[in-house]
Design an enzyme around this catalytic site. Structure first.
Site, PDB file in Angstrom:
ATOM      1  N   ASN A   1       0.829  -1.123   0.137  1.00 25.12           N
ATOM      2  CA  ASN A   1       0.035   0.032  -0.043  1.00 25.12           C
ATOM      3  C   ASN A   1       0.884   1.315   0.039  1.00 25.12           C
ATOM      4  O   ASN A   1       1.571   1.448   0.819  1.00 25.12           O
ATOM      5  CB  ASN A   1      -1.118  -0.137   1.222  1.00 25.12           C
ATOM      6  CG  ASN A   1      -1.764   1.127   1.347  1.00 25.12           C
ATOM      7  OD1 ASN A   1      -1.791   1.979   0.545  1.00 25.12           O
ATOM      8  ND2 ASN A   1      -2.470   1.331   2.619  1.00 25.12           N
TER       9      ASN A   1
ATOM     10  N   LYS B   1       0.302   4.129  -0.397  1.00 26.99           N
ATOM     11  CA  LYS B   1      -0.420   5.495   0.329  1.00 26.99           C
ATOM     12  C   LYS B   1      -0.373   6.833  -0.714  1.00 26.99           C
ATOM     13  O   LYS B   1      -0.228   6.422  -1.832  1.00 26.99           O
ATOM     14  CB  LYS B   1      -0.132   5.865   1.515  1.00 26.99           C
ATOM     15  CG  LYS B   1      -0.147   4.336   2.530  1.00 26.99           C
ATOM     16  CD  LYS B   1       0.175   4.607   3.841  1.00 26.99           C
ATOM     17  CE  LYS B   1      -0.313   3.249   4.616  1.00 26.99           C
ATOM     18  NZ  LYS B   1      -0.359   3.614   6.318  1.00 26.99           N
TER      19      LYS B   1
ATOM     20  N   HIS C   1      -9.589   1.320   4.792  1.00 30.34           N
ATOM     21  CA  HIS C   1      -8.461   1.538   5.427  1.00 30.34           C
ATOM     22  C   HIS C   1      -8.596   2.533   6.473  1.00 30.34           C
ATOM     23  O   HIS C   1      -9.303   3.359   6.407  1.00 30.34           O
ATOM     24  CB  HIS C   1      -7.460   2.242   4.326  1.00 30.34           C
ATOM     25  CG  HIS C   1      -5.990   2.055   4.968  1.00 30.34           C
ATOM     26  ND1 HIS C   1      -5.847   3.277   5.767  1.00 30.34           N
ATOM     27  CD2 HIS C   1      -4.906   1.107   4.815  1.00 30.34           C
ATOM     28  CE1 HIS C   1      -4.245   2.587   6.070  1.00 30.34           C
ATOM     29  NE2 HIS C   1      -3.903   1.603   5.647  1.00 30.34           N
TER      30      HIS C   1
ATOM     31  N   GLU D   1      -6.856   4.893   7.624  1.00 23.57           N
ATOM     32  CA  GLU D   1      -6.640   6.371   7.179  1.00 23.57           C
ATOM     33  C   GLU D   1      -7.941   6.715   6.668  1.00 23.57           C
ATOM     34  O   GLU D   1      -8.293   8.163   6.766  1.00 23.57           O
ATOM     35  CB  GLU D   1      -5.567   6.405   6.152  1.00 23.57           C
ATOM     36  CG  GLU D   1      -4.169   6.186   7.493  1.00 23.57           C
ATOM     37  CD  GLU D   1      -3.031   5.662   6.705  1.00 23.57           C
ATOM     38  OE1 GLU D   1      -2.845   5.608   5.691  1.00 23.57           O
ATOM     39  OE2 GLU D   1      -2.177   4.962   7.480  1.00 23.57           O
TER      40      GLU D   1
ATOM     41  N   GLU E   1      -5.723  -4.862  10.375  1.00 21.85           N
ATOM     42  CA  GLU E   1      -4.816  -3.824  10.394  1.00 21.85           C
ATOM     43  C   GLU E   1      -5.080  -3.069  11.827  1.00 21.85           C
ATOM     44  O   GLU E   1      -5.614  -2.277  11.815  1.00 21.85           O
ATOM     45  CB  GLU E   1      -4.665  -2.881   9.210  1.00 21.85           C
ATOM     46  CG  GLU E   1      -4.410  -3.624   8.002  1.00 21.85           C
ATOM     47  CD  GLU E   1      -3.942  -2.444   7.040  1.00 21.85           C
ATOM     48  OE1 GLU E   1      -2.667  -2.606   6.719  1.00 21.85           O
ATOM     49  OE2 GLU E   1      -4.562  -1.430   6.689  1.00 21.85           O
TER      50      GLU E   1
ATOM     51  N   GLY F   1       2.221   1.887  10.858  1.00 24.77           N
ATOM     52  CA  GLY F   1       3.279   3.193  10.660  1.00 24.77           C
ATOM     53  C   GLY F   1       3.751   3.313  12.133  1.00 24.77           C
ATOM     54  O   GLY F   1       4.525   4.352  12.271  1.00 24.77           O
TER      55      GLY F   1
ATOM     56  N   SER G   1       2.860  -2.427  10.146  1.00 24.25           N
ATOM     57  CA  SER G   1       4.560  -2.413  10.633  1.00 24.25           C
ATOM     58  C   SER G   1       5.020  -3.844   9.964  1.00 24.25           C
ATOM     59  O   SER G   1       6.027  -4.683  10.928  1.00 24.25           O
ATOM     60  CB  SER G   1       4.645  -2.224  12.176  1.00 24.25           C
ATOM     61  OG  SER G   1       4.297  -0.899  12.103  1.00 24.25           O
TER      62      SER G   1
HETATM   63  P1  PGA Z   1       2.815   0.096   7.654  1.00 23.78           P
HETATM   64  O1  PGA Z   1       1.208   0.338   7.004  1.00 23.78           O
HETATM   65  O2  PGA Z   1       3.158  -1.072   7.387  1.00 23.78           O
HETATM   66  O3  PGA Z   1       3.548   1.240   7.372  1.00 23.78           O
HETATM   67  O4  PGA Z   1       2.322  -0.041   9.135  1.00 23.78           O
HETATM   68  C1  PGA Z   1       0.333  -0.725   6.789  1.00 23.78           C
HETATM   69  C2  PGA Z   1      -1.002  -0.166   6.139  1.00 23.78           C
HETATM   70  O5  PGA Z   1      -1.489   1.050   6.469  1.00 23.78           O
HETATM   71  O6  PGA Z   1      -1.467  -0.566   5.197  1.00 23.78           O
END
Ligand code: PGA
Length: 257
Positions: free
Chosen positions: A11, A13, A96, A98, A168, A174, A214
């Site tokens: 992903n 982003k 997601h 976010e 997630e 993150g 992560s």
């Molecule tokens: P990350 O993000 O691997 O940077 O923690 C995962 C995601 O938001 O899909």
């Protein structure tokens, strides 16, 4: 989606340029991927077409990070499923965290998006997860059950082959603080029981449940060895091709380059 395979989806982003996407995907496309692994990249809309072109002839799937619940019309800035497909997307993430956090997307909105998406050729990766506070309050299972039942409300058993779930936990996205393989396994197993109770064991057992939060090359294998973890959704670590490639190979013994 095929339940015998491992799905590793990056992903990106809001990162990379069209030129960077083209060179990343071109390089990945000539890499030998393990036979039982599918690589996917959820890229910004602006580079779906270039990434899909670069992926042509390979097994890499290019996807969108979100789609509109609307089919078409006067919805300024929205991207419909058919526009995403037209650009070359094979799947889309929806729900997601976010999007939920910064755009106030509710399970009802995610459900509308899913229903619109299921009427098209796209595959759906429906993201769910609890916050740190909810986990501390021992509400992880309650929250996830609600998210699954609400986001998938009205989905028929026949439509299940087009859906994957991505667990997630918000506290792992993150932060560098991944769920342990045991924590993730326990939640994935729980999610499967929720799906089984509503749609039956056959659908639940075939459902792909990806873990995200992560994920890095050094924790991917341990996660993938758990029986209910069918793949990974990788944010930050999917931006570097060497790291992403290591994750793609993490379940197989041979680290090809
Ligand atoms: P990350 O993000 O691997 O940077 O923690 C995962 C995601 O938001 O899909």
């Amino acid at each position: 989606m095929n339940e015998k395979y491992t799905y590793i989806i990056g992903n990106w982003k809001m990162n990379k340029t069209i030129a960077e996407a083209r060179s990343f995907v071109s390089a990945l496309a000539v890499t030998h991927l393990p036979d039982s692994t599918y690589a996917g990249l959820a890229v910004p809309y602006t580079m779906i077409a270039a990434a899909a072109e670069a992926a042509r002839g390979s097994s890499i799937l290019i996807g969108a990070q979100d789609v509109s619940a609307q089919v078409s019309g006067a919805y300024t800035s929205e991207i419909s499923c058919s526009l995403a497909i037209d650009a070359g997307a094979a799947f889309s993430l929806i729900g997601h965290s976010e999007r939920r956090q910064y755009h106030k997307e509710t399970d009802a909105i995610v459900n509308n998006k899913l229903k619109t998406l299921l009427a098209t050729h796209l595959q759906a990766v429906v993201c769910i997860g609890e916050s740190a506070e909810e986990r501390q309050q021992n509400r992880t299972e309650v929250v996830l059950k609600q998210q699954i039942l609400n986001a998938l409300q009205g989905v028929t058993a026949e439509q299940f082959h087009k859906i994957a779930l991505a667990y997630e936990p918000l506290w792992a996205i993150g932060t560098g603080l991944s769920a342990t393989p045991e924590q993730a396994q326990s939640v994935h197993h729980f999610c499967r029981t929720v799906v089984a109770s509503k749609w039956g064991d056959v659908r639940a057992n075939k459902l792909l449940i990806l873990y995200g939060g992560s994920v890095k090359a050094d924790n991917a294998k341990e996660l993938l060895l758990k029986p209910d973890i069918d793949g990974l959704l990788v944010g930050g670590a999917s931006l570097e091709i060497e790291e992403f490639n290591k994750i793609l190979h993490s379940k197989s013994e041979n680290i090809a380059s």
